[in-house]
Scaffold this motif. Sequence first.
Motif, PDB file in Angstrom:
ATOM      1  N   LEU A 235       0.852  -1.182   0.000  1.00 38.81           N
ATOM      2  CA  LEU A 235       0.000   0.000   0.000  1.00 38.81           C
ATOM      3  C   LEU A 235       0.890   1.236   0.000  1.00 38.81           C
ATOM      4  CD1 LEU A 235      -2.654  -0.992   2.704  1.00 38.81           C
ATOM      5  CD2 LEU A 235      -2.862  -1.171   0.229  1.00 38.81           C
ATOM      6  N   LEU A 236       0.609   2.174  -0.926  1.00 36.69           N
ATOM      7  CA  LEU A 236       1.457   3.354  -1.058  1.00 36.69           C
ATOM      8  C   LEU A 236       2.893   2.897  -1.295  1.00 36.69           C
ATOM      9  CD1 LEU A 236      -0.149   5.521   1.790  1.00 36.69           C
ATOM     10  CD2 LEU A 236      -0.675   5.529  -0.668  1.00 36.69           C
ATOM     11  N   LYS A 237       3.849   3.401  -0.511  1.00 30.88           N
ATOM     12  CA  LYS A 237       5.244   3.063  -0.769  1.00 30.88           C
ATOM     13  C   LYS A 237       5.836   2.163   0.306  1.00 30.88           C
ATOM     14  CE  LYS A 237       9.808   5.132  -1.565  1.00 30.88           C
ATOM     15  NZ  LYS A 237      10.587   6.388  -1.644  1.00 30.88           N
ATOM     16  N   TRP A 262       4.853  -1.355   8.457  1.00 33.32           N
ATOM     17  CA  TRP A 262       5.489  -0.141   7.921  1.00 33.32           C
ATOM     18  C   TRP A 262       6.976  -0.430   7.864  1.00 33.32           C
ATOM     19  CZ3 TRP A 262       8.094   4.238  10.618  1.00 33.32           C
ATOM     20  CH2 TRP A 262       8.349   5.305   9.733  1.00 33.32           C
TER      21      TRP A 262
END
Length: 302
Positions: A235-237, A262
């Motif tokens: 998700l995202l980066k 994360w």
Amino acid sequence: MKTKFTQFYFFLSLLAILSIQNIHAVNRIPDFETTRMKSTGGAGIASILMDEATYLNPATIAFYEKGSFYFQKGGVDSTPAKEGSQTEEFSNMSIIASDAKGTTGGSISYNTAEYKGQSTKRISAAFARPIGEKSSFGINASYVKEEAFLNGGSTLTEQDFKQTTLGIAHVLSDSVSLGFVLRDPLQDRKGDTKASAGVQYTFKDFISLMFDAGADYTEDLSETASWNAGIQLGLLKDFYVRFGSFNDKGRMQKGTGVGLGWIQPKLVIEAALKSTDLLTSIPLNQTAEEIKETSFSLSYRF
């Protein structure tokens, strides 16, 4: 007088039998898993992981060239299936230190857990070396101490034992990796021996699919077969979401997991939720219950 004495003796004997049954009916402490393992339903034998080496596949640490310090704190909510039963809360903790900067990668770990009047402490050390350009072999050695306590806190039973785990990892390509693990081959603890194989497929660092399957080869394979399946989505980066599912016939349990990670070059923060349904089993001295686990971990890479 003799009749009264016989009745009293019978009452004491019955009470003792019931007490023993209650002691042995307590379910075993859930196996410790890292936060990532909980989120993928325990899948990941073929995943190239570092912090999980002392719990999943010790061979994978050989693919790294860095060090890591990992801390994890978790909670367990246990609810017996019997109607009207209350939920009990327990906790666990783990510390893992890894160093893979040399030719031989290694890690040591310590974890402790409490569950239904029982406690376990495990100290493990894992080592791995390359056995080819794309393959590695690893071994994990653990010392485990388990205790059971009475309501007053005094020790009822105590045992300690040693266990080993052998692992092989092979990277077929940038997208596919394979893994094989042989757990407790010396059969130091009944019910822990298992041979498992796994595969992971990754597509452009966006999606990773994991699947493991295994069984206790010292027993009937059809009665001890297990599988674990997981998926990781980018998700995202830097954020990753994970889902998992598992079914273990040998342990008479099944469930699901979900988590979020994360990942930074030096810092990894992860959280997970895992739900497990234990089924009643007379051979395992196991009663039906629902277990919900929460886990949070920090890992610093250097």
